[in-house]
Design a protein around this motif. Structure first.
Motif, mmCIF file in Angstrom:
data_model
loop_
_atom_site.group_PDB
_atom_site.id
_atom_site.type_symbol
_atom_site.label_atom_id
_atom_site.label_comp_id
_atom_site.label_asym_id
_atom_site.label_seq_id
_atom_site.Cartn_x
_atom_site.Cartn_y
_atom_site.Cartn_z
ATOM 1 N N ALA A 91 -18.236 -39.782 6.151
ATOM 2 C CA ALA A 91 -18.305 -39.500 4.825
ATOM 3 C C ALA A 91 -18.289 -37.878 4.759
ATOM 4 C CB ALA A 91 -19.735 -39.883 4.061
ATOM 5 N N LYS A 92 -18.138 -37.327 3.560
ATOM 6 C CA LYS A 92 -18.059 -35.631 3.418
ATOM 7 C C LYS A 92 -18.228 -35.241 2.225
ATOM 8 C CE LYS A 92 -12.882 -36.054 2.577
ATOM 9 N NZ LYS A 92 -11.836 -35.862 2.806
ATOM 10 N N TYR A 93 -18.748 -34.051 2.149
ATOM 11 C CA TYR A 93 -18.813 -33.446 0.837
ATOM 12 C C TYR A 93 -17.457 -32.979 0.163
ATOM 13 C CZ TYR A 93 -23.947 -32.421 2.197
ATOM 14 O OH TYR A 93 -25.235 -32.347 2.558
ATOM 15 N N VAL A 94 -17.503 -33.274 -0.950
ATOM 16 C CA VAL A 94 -16.174 -32.820 -1.859
ATOM 17 C C VAL A 94 -16.505 -32.293 -3.217
ATOM 18 C CG1 VAL A 94 -14.592 -34.321 -0.758
ATOM 19 C CG2 VAL A 94 -15.771 -35.107 -2.760
ATOM 20 N N PRO A 95 -15.865 -31.358 -3.883
ATOM 21 C CA PRO A 95 -16.412 -30.940 -4.989
ATOM 22 C C PRO A 95 -16.648 -31.979 -6.095
ATOM 23 C CG PRO A 95 -14.576 -29.627 -4.234
ATOM 24 C CD PRO A 95 -14.678 -30.707 -3.351
ATOM 25 N N PHE A 96 -17.560 -32.282 -6.883
ATOM 26 C CA PHE A 96 -17.758 -33.353 -7.607
ATOM 27 C C PHE A 96 -16.640 -33.754 -8.804
ATOM 28 C CE2 PHE A 96 -19.287 -34.872 -11.933
ATOM 29 C CZ PHE A 96 -19.423 -36.235 -11.631
ATOM 30 N N LEU A 120 -20.865 -28.840 -8.882
ATOM 31 C CA LEU A 120 -21.592 -29.536 -8.119
ATOM 32 C C LEU A 120 -20.634 -30.302 -6.864
ATOM 33 C CD1 LEU A 120 -23.072 -31.550 -11.146
ATOM 34 C CD2 LEU A 120 -24.486 -30.424 -9.525
ATOM 35 N N LEU A 121 -21.298 -30.949 -5.938
ATOM 36 C CA LEU A 121 -20.871 -31.586 -4.803
ATOM 37 C C LEU A 121 -21.128 -33.064 -5.124
ATOM 38 C CD1 LEU A 121 -21.452 -29.333 -1.720
ATOM 39 C CD2 LEU A 121 -19.229 -29.466 -3.084
ATOM 40 N N ASP A 122 -20.218 -33.841 -4.021
ATOM 41 C CA ASP A 122 -20.456 -35.236 -4.235
ATOM 42 C C ASP A 122 -20.030 -35.814 -2.571
ATOM 43 O OD1 ASP A 122 -21.187 -37.654 -5.319
ATOM 44 O OD2 ASP A 122 -19.203 -38.045 -6.341
ATOM 45 N N VAL A 123 -20.899 -36.897 -2.296
ATOM 46 C CA VAL A 123 -20.622 -37.447 -0.838
ATOM 47 C C VAL A 123 -19.440 -38.347 -0.913
ATOM 48 C CG1 VAL A 123 -21.513 -38.625 0.945
ATOM 49 C CG2 VAL A 123 -22.855 -36.758 -0.130
ATOM 50 N N GLN A 124 -18.494 -38.030 -0.279
ATOM 51 C CA GLN A 124 -17.184 -39.029 -0.668
ATOM 52 C C GLN A 124 -17.097 -39.671 0.846
ATOM 53 O OE1 GLN A 124 -12.942 -37.612 -0.406
ATOM 54 N NE2 GLN A 124 -13.203 -38.332 -2.315
ATOM 55 N N HIS A 125 -17.231 -40.929 0.514
ATOM 56 C CA HIS A 125 -17.169 -41.844 1.905
ATOM 57 C C HIS A 125 -15.567 -42.231 2.234
ATOM 58 C CE1 HIS A 125 -21.301 -42.882 2.378
ATOM 59 N NE2 HIS A 125 -21.394 -42.457 1.272
ATOM 60 N N ASP A 126 -15.246 -42.718 3.166
ATOM 61 C CA ASP A 126 -13.736 -43.105 3.706
ATOM 62 C C ASP A 126 -13.671 -44.508 3.165
ATOM 63 O OD1 ASP A 126 -11.630 -43.808 4.887
ATOM 64 O OD2 ASP A 126 -11.975 -43.061 6.829
ATOM 65 N N LEU A 326 -29.817 -31.715 -6.864
ATOM 66 C CA LEU A 326 -28.590 -30.524 -6.527
ATOM 67 C C LEU A 326 -27.862 -31.103 -5.425
ATOM 68 C CD1 LEU A 326 -26.860 -28.437 -7.850
ATOM 69 C CD2 LEU A 326 -28.462 -26.711 -6.617
ATOM 70 N N ASN A 327 -28.668 -30.961 -4.402
ATOM 71 C CA ASN A 327 -28.256 -31.612 -3.165
ATOM 72 C C ASN A 327 -27.581 -32.951 -3.280
ATOM 73 O OD1 ASN A 327 -28.224 -32.255 -0.416
ATOM 74 N ND2 ASN A 327 -29.539 -30.914 0.357
ATOM 75 N N SER A 328 -26.404 -33.102 -2.888
ATOM 76 C CA SER A 328 -25.804 -34.708 -3.316
ATOM 77 C C SER A 328 -26.196 -35.630 -2.246
ATOM 78 C CB SER A 328 -24.327 -34.311 -3.429
ATOM 79 O OG SER A 328 -23.911 -33.632 -2.477
ATOM 80 N N LEU A 329 -26.790 -35.138 -1.142
ATOM 81 C CA LEU A 329 -27.157 -36.134 -0.097
ATOM 82 C C LEU A 329 -28.375 -37.168 -0.666
ATOM 83 C CD1 LEU A 329 -27.762 -34.382 3.121
ATOM 84 C CD2 LEU A 329 -26.465 -35.889 2.815
#
Ligand SMILES: Cc1ncc(COP(=O)(O)O)c(C=O)c1O
Ligand SMILES: N[C@@H](CCOP(=O)(O)O)C(=O)O
Length: 547
Positions: A91-96, A120-126, A326-329
């Motif tokens: 997974a990685k951070y990407v712009p929301f 904002l950011l979002d966590v994007q999974h593979d 705010l921290n998308s984790l």
């Protein structure tokens, strides 16, 4: 109203020193483990997995009894069973809400809360890697981990580790085996007040620190634990300073629940925590939680929005890792409550899920959890979401009513639902996205409505917090207007334990609230210590009562 703790507690607060002394791995899962059998990470999930070769029931029973040597703890046991299959997913951070072509992304091991454009950011999974396994596989996997003590899957969050923080080493996880909260069938409340037979309350507040924040905080603090071990310096967005990895702490602004969760998880891992609290605006029970857990507590003469602004400024300057949503984790953990609901219904999708909203991370977390289950084939649709706000702090409601025109923050007024007294929610964009993509609705509750709803729910055997009263009010209104039907399967998310908010219940039941009828108050009757007086009182009571 939210307890004024100045008289009760602030003097001791003032006089006491509270200073506590990417890579993305892609591997062919067929190489790692055969399809439809659990991957190696799963083999840690159930004691019987380790002993499947036992030939007799007796041997299996004995093996289960002694599944690990007496000098081995559950973390060590997990380590013994671990394999490289842990790294199958990433997974990685990407712009929301960035399109698929957006080139911007960050490793989860970077410390970043905002995208380059300030969004904002979002966590994007593979998702492609996760899709190599079908919905039935994931359902079976998650179901197989419920009710176990196997590290870290005994947690309702970490039982979905592949969908949460796939790359973290279980050794770095800080968990209180949170999650797996009960889904209460609100039989009497549904039947007597709403004519509903399929009403459920997801008790996320029956949890380690008494709120749903534990679900997100186990993820955030685990990642901090990992970063500290990796000796990653904290360089916040716009942060000038770097610090030795051992030298930084974790901080948040809070209306009382985030701070409780943060301080507990940090204390459990030996990580220093700092919390910014709006003075006299949270309950005593919430205030005492970070104090007891050894956090550095700043009681600041402002409201939550003021504290939030300050913590954002401070984390940009000092080596303090930001623990707010705010921290998308955080949302990666919170989304597991949605998966749990589906799991508890045997993977049948409810029609409605109602969530009280403040800073607005959680409504998006629910959306994300449901959406992942749909995308990965565990279910074939998602429920309609309702976000419920206190009328005294209703920026999302106003935005919804305006047809999603320009969003305007509000100045949040005092509300019994003090944990959602927020006028400028950081996750507004996430909430709008979640509601627009789930055919969602926003409702509001006045102080009298939310307190009455709370009292009614309590009178049917629950003991809920005022925020859950807000969500129940939304349900009552949507039932009355016919939007929610009598047979609709509906889940109300209860976000905190009622025991954190007893002062509001005391005020209500003693009818001590200005301009509120307190229609469902049930004050104690004072009686002399005399047999005759007690008998008279009871006879009157029993005579008036129709059972
Ligand atoms: C008890 C409780 N309920 C609801 C909420 C709202 O959650 P969110 O801020 O994610 O909207 C919060 C915190 O804000 C809370 O502490
Ligand atoms: N209710 C929250 C408010 C902050 O929300 P967060 O999810 O952004 O941390 C609290 O308990 O502090």
């Amino acid at each position: 109203m939210a307890t004024s703790y100045s008289s009760l507690f602030h003097s001791s607060l003032a006089s006491t020193s509270l200073t506590h002394k990417h890579k993305h791995l892609h591997c062919n899962p067929k190489l790692a483990f055969p399809r439809r059998r659990y991957p190696a990470v799963v083999s840690c999930s159930a004691s019987s997995d380790h002993h499947s070769s036992s030939s007799t029931a007796a041997a299996a029973a004995a093996a289960t009894k002694f599944r690990r040597p007496s000098d081995e703890n559950i973390r060590e046991e997990a380590r013994r069973h671990r394999s490289s299959a842990n790294t199958t997913f990433s997974a990685k951070y990407v712009p929301f809400n960035a399109g698929p072509d957006s080139p911007e992304w960050y490793s989860l091991d970077e410390i970043v809360y905002r995208s380059r454009s300030g969004g904002l950011l979002d966590v994007q999974h593979d998702m492609e890697a996760l899709k190599k396994f079908d919905g039935a596989y994931w359902r079976d996997l998650f179901d197989s981990r419920v009710g176990k003590t196997t590290w870290p899957y005994g947690s309702g969050v970490w039982s979905k580790k592949e969908w949460v923080l796939p790359e973290i080493d279980p050794d770095d996880i800080v968990s209180a085996f949170e999650g797996n909260s009960n889904l209460f069938w609100a039989e009497r409340f549904g039947k007597e007040f709403l004519g509903m037979s399929d009403l459920w309350v997801k008790h996320c507040g029956i949890s380690h620190t008494g709120s749903f924040k534990d679900l997100g905080m186990t993820v955030l603090v685990s990642q901090v634990n990992r970063l500290r071990k990796m000796k990653r310096p904290v360089v916040g967005v716009g942060c000038a300073s770097t610090a030795d990895s051992r030298g930084y702490s974790v901080g948040c602004a809070s209306t009382g629940d985030t701070s409780a969760a943060l301080s507990a998880y940090c204390a459990s891992a030996g990580i220093p925590s700092i919390v910014f609290l709006p003075a006299n605006k949270i309950s005593i029970a919430q205030l005492v939680q970070p104090i007891a857990n050894g956090a550095f507590v700043l009681s600041i003469d402002t409201d939550f929005d003021g504290c939030m602004k300050l913590i954002r400024e401070v984390t940009a300057e000092l080596p303090i890792y930001l623990a707010n949503s705010l921290n998308s984790l955080r949302l990666e953990g919170q989304k597991t409550a949605a998966i749990e609901i589906l799991q508890q219904f045997d993977w049948e999708v409810p029609d409605w899920v109602i969530v009280p909203g403040g800073n607005l991370g959680n409504i998006y977390a629910f959306y994300k959890g449901f959406k992942m289950c749909e995308e990965l084939g565990l279910v074939d649709r998602i429920p309609r979401l309702v976000c419920a706000q206190a009328a005294n702090a209703n920026p999302l409601y106003l935005h919804y009513k305006s047809g999603w025109k320009d969003f305007k923050p509000v100045r949040a007024n005092t509300t019994f639902a003090s944990a959602i007294q927020i006028g400028d929610p950081v996750s507004i964009d996430r909430a709008v996205y979640a509601l627009q993509n789930s055919n969602g609705i926003v409702e509001e509750a006045t102080e009298e409505e939310l307190m009455d709803a709370m009292a009614q729910a309590d009178s049917t055997g629950m003991f809920i917090c005022p925020h859950t009263g807000v969500a129940l009010t939304a349900l009552i209104k949507l039932r009355q207007s016919g939007v929610i039907g009598p047979m609709d399967r509906t889940v109300v998310v209860s976000t905190a334990h009622g025991l954190k908010f007893t002062q509001s219940k005391v005020d209500y039941h003693s009818k001590a609230i200005l301009d509120m009828a307190c229609r469902f108050a049930n004050p104690p009757v004072e009686v002399k210590a005399d047999f005759g007086a007690v008998m008279d009182t009871l006879k009157t009571y029993l005579g008036n009562k129709s059972f």
